[in-house]
Design a protein around this motif. Structure first.
Motif, PDB file in Angstrom:
ATOM      1  N   ARG A 208       1.392   5.594  -0.115  1.00 62.26           N
ATOM      2  CA  ARG A 208       0.979   6.702   0.741  1.00 62.26           C
ATOM      3  C   ARG A 208      -0.291   7.336   0.177  1.00 62.26           C
ATOM      4  O   ARG A 208      -0.517   7.340  -1.031  1.00 62.26           O
ATOM      5  CB  ARG A 208       2.089   7.735   0.846  1.00 62.26           C
ATOM      6  N   LYS A 209      -1.086   7.866   1.020  1.00 60.91           N
ATOM      7  CA  LYS A 209      -2.340   8.479   0.630  1.00 60.91           C
ATOM      8  C   LYS A 209      -2.284   9.972   0.908  1.00 60.91           C
ATOM      9  O   LYS A 209      -1.650  10.414   1.860  1.00 60.91           O
ATOM     10  CB  LYS A 209      -3.508   7.855   1.390  1.00 60.91           C
ATOM     11  N   GLY A 210      -2.987  10.721   0.070  1.00 61.91           N
ATOM     12  CA  GLY A 210      -3.051  12.150   0.265  1.00 61.91           C
ATOM     13  C   GLY A 210      -2.352  12.916  -0.847  1.00 61.91           C
ATOM     14  O   GLY A 210      -2.137  12.393  -1.948  1.00 61.91           O
ATOM     15  N   ARG A 211      -2.008  14.141  -0.548  1.00 56.49           N
ATOM     16  CA  ARG A 211      -1.334  14.998  -1.508  1.00 56.49           C
ATOM     17  C   ARG A 211       0.105  15.215  -1.090  1.00 56.49           C
ATOM     18  O   ARG A 211       0.482  14.999   0.063  1.00 56.49           O
ATOM     19  CB  ARG A 211      -2.051  16.346  -1.616  1.00 56.49           C
TER      20      ARG A 211
ATOM     21  N   TYR B 240       0.738  14.245   3.303  1.00 50.13           N
ATOM     22  CA  TYR B 240       0.169  12.907   3.263  1.00 50.13           C
ATOM     23  C   TYR B 240      -0.524  12.616   4.586  1.00 50.13           C
ATOM     24  O   TYR B 240      -0.291  13.251   5.611  1.00 50.13           O
ATOM     25  CB  TYR B 240       1.260  11.871   2.993  1.00 50.13           C
ATOM     26  N   GLN B 241      -1.392  11.572   4.572  1.00 48.75           N
ATOM     27  CA  GLN B 241      -2.199  11.267   5.743  1.00 48.75           C
ATOM     28  C   GLN B 241      -1.345  10.764   6.897  1.00 48.75           C
ATOM     29  O   GLN B 241      -1.693  10.953   8.054  1.00 48.75           O
ATOM     30  CB  GLN B 241      -3.244  10.214   5.381  1.00 48.75           C
ATOM     31  N   ASP B 242      -0.234  10.096   6.589  1.00 52.82           N
ATOM     32  CA  ASP B 242       0.596   9.550   7.668  1.00 52.82           C
ATOM     33  C   ASP B 242       1.600  10.567   8.209  1.00 52.82           C
ATOM     34  O   ASP B 242       2.408  10.250   9.088  1.00 52.82           O
ATOM     35  CB  ASP B 242       1.331   8.301   7.213  1.00 52.82           C
TER      36      ASP B 242
ATOM     37  N   MET C  66       0.834  -1.180   0.000  1.00 54.38           N
ATOM     38  CA  MET C  66       0.000   0.000   0.000  1.00 54.38           C
ATOM     39  C   MET C  66       0.880   1.245   0.000  1.00 54.38           C
ATOM     40  O   MET C  66       1.827   1.358   0.792  1.00 54.38           O
ATOM     41  CB  MET C  66      -0.915   0.011   1.228  1.00 54.38           C
TER      42      MET C  66
END
Length: 487
Positions: free
Chosen positions: A474-477, A481-483, A472
């Motif tokens: 990284r998520k977000g911009r 990022y979300q993390d 998986m």
């Protein structure tokens, strides 16, 4: 039909040529600046031709637009090419061609006044040369000069003629440069002189017995384009003036054009220090280009250098930057596209004539310049194998350098030749802290050279055939990022 369009692009003459020769598939070649008129020209031709005639519009040629694009025409199985706009009139190899030069506007009276002004005080006879787009007005200029000066000006002012407007392919381009073209046939020397007959850039003229070009003042009618640069370099020993018809002005300061010769001499000296040479194919339609490529290969090999042949269309700095291992490029093309301003290139780009001087031991530049590579076909390179051990003075390095050693058995020579590109590429990619030092490592095999590179391509693992698990991401911009912890 627009009468100005019909007059400028010779619609009636073109249609008559197509019908009289019973042509059924005709390619119409346009340069970029004339594409805006291409639709109207095709429409006018279609109204004058039978339905059996197919017209194919060609644009964006692979090489120079001044040459007939026989490769593009072969894609549609054309019987003939109608070439519009500026042309070098280089001979074709397979297809006949009709040339429509166009008719640039010119003020004849103003041109004649300036011509007579330069013909009187110099004491030299005047040879009038011109761009092919002004060929339509030359007869009127000639008559005006005769009317103003009488028979005296007939001896003092001479005019070149257009070589041809219809060209048939050469029957045997290996042994002849002849151009069978509506009654005009060239001799064995296409670009310079044969006896007292001179030819260059589609123009032809004859000098009286005992006369030479240095005795004449050259009066050029036209713009400052590649055709004019060809004239300035080829006849650098002549006094030259230019009449700019678009501005109705005279240009006598040609120092910028003549400075090109100094630049070309520098590039020729730099080519002498090259070890790996690449031949750029700049045409696939000009007759004799294959013979020149073979002649260049023999010349470079005899000089003890490694040679490669590259076909890439129109060269530019980005394309040639993919070959940092090449020390010099030789551009085999027509005379009007042969000169490339290589200041932005990683390696210099020279002409076949400059290569003949650079790689032939004992050759010296006398100041004469040859643009047409067909004039070099009968030239034999000076033997350099026997002189390979003799040191040569390099004006670029400022000292004597030894020639490339060709001694040794054939197997070792082939092995070293196969790795020549790899060796020099590795040297080009290494970072040097001290610019005065030379870093060079010898790769003994292709695998060793590849292993020494920092980037070897995508990693391929053969230890297992099972695919790896998905991970998986990284998520977000990218801004957050979300993390990631917020500040």
């Amino acid at each position: 039909m627009d009468k100005e369009l019909e007059w400028s692009y010779e619609i009636g003459r073109t249609a008559e040529f197509i019908e009289s020769n019973k042509l059924r598939r005709v390619a119409l070649q346009f340069p970029d600046e004339l594409l805006k008129d291409s639709v109207r020209i095709v429409t006018a031709l279609r109204a004058s031709l039978s339905e059996q005639v197919g017209l194919f519009l060609m644009a964006d040629t692979a090489y120079g637009s001044c040459c007939v694009d026989e490769v593009g025409a072969s894609h549609v199985d054309a019987d003939c090419v109608v070439h519009y706009g500026h042309t070098c009139l280089s001979p074709t190899t397979k297809l006949p061609a009709l040339f429509v030069f166009g008719k640039a506007p010119i003020t004849v009276s103003h041109c004649v006044t300036n011509l007579l002004h330069y013909a009187q005080p110099t004491g030299k006879p005047v040879m009038v040369l011109f761009g092919l787009d002004y060929a339509h007005s030359i007869q009127q200029i000639r008559e005006s000069v005769m009317a103003a000066g009488g028979r005296n000006y007939k001896r003092e002012v001479q005019f070149a003629d257009v070589m041809c407007s219809v060209m048939n392919p050469l029957s045997d381009p290996q042994v002849s440069n002849d151009i069978a073209a509506d009654g005009v046939t060239s001799s064995n020397s296409f670009g310079t002189v044969s006896g007292n007959v001179y030819r260059i850039g589609g123009l032809v003229w004859e000098l009286p017995e005992g006369s030479k070009m240095e005795d004449y003042l050259l009066f050029w009618i036209g713009s400052n384009n590649s055709a004019f640069a060809n004239i300035v370099l080829t006849y650098s020993g002549c006094e030259i003036v230019r009449y700019d018809a678009s501005e109705c002005s005279m240009v006598t300061d040609l120092s910028q054009q003549r400075r090109i010769l100094k630049r070309r001499y520098y590039l020729m000296e730099k080519a002498k220090d090259a070890n790996i040479v690449a031949i750029l194919v700049g045409t696939l339609g000009v007759a004799g280009y294959l013979n020149m490529i073979h002649q260049m290969k023999e010349l470079i090999t005899a000089a003890g250098k490694k040679v490669y042949t590259l076909v890439m269309g129109r060269p530019n700095p980005a394309k040639l930057a993919n070959f940092p291992e090449c020390d010099i490029f030789i551009y085999v093309s027509c005379a009007q596209t042969a000169l490339l301003d290589s200041k932005e290139y990683l390696a210099p780009v020279i002409t076949p004539f400059e290569a003949m001087l650079a790689f032939s031991r004992g050759s010296q530049w006398t100041g004469e310049y040859v643009m047409e590579f067909r004039d070099l076909k009968n030239s034999s390179p000076v033997e350099s194998r026997n002189q390979s051990e003799e040191a040569r003075f390099s004006f670029i390095q400022g000292g004597y350098v030894e020639g490339f050693d060709r001694e040794g058995n054939d197997a070792e020579e082939d092995k070293e030749g196969a790795l020549a590109l790899a060796n020099v590429t590795e040297k080009a990619l290494q970072l040097r802290d001290d610019p005065n030092t030379i870093a060079k490592r010898t790769a003994k095999s292709g695998a060793e050279f590849l292993a020494a590179r920092s980037y070897q391509g995508l990693d391929i693992h053969y230890d297992t055939s099972l695919p790896g698990p998905y991970l998986m991401g990284r998520k977000g911009r990218a801004a957050g990022y979300q993390d990631e912890k917020s500040m």
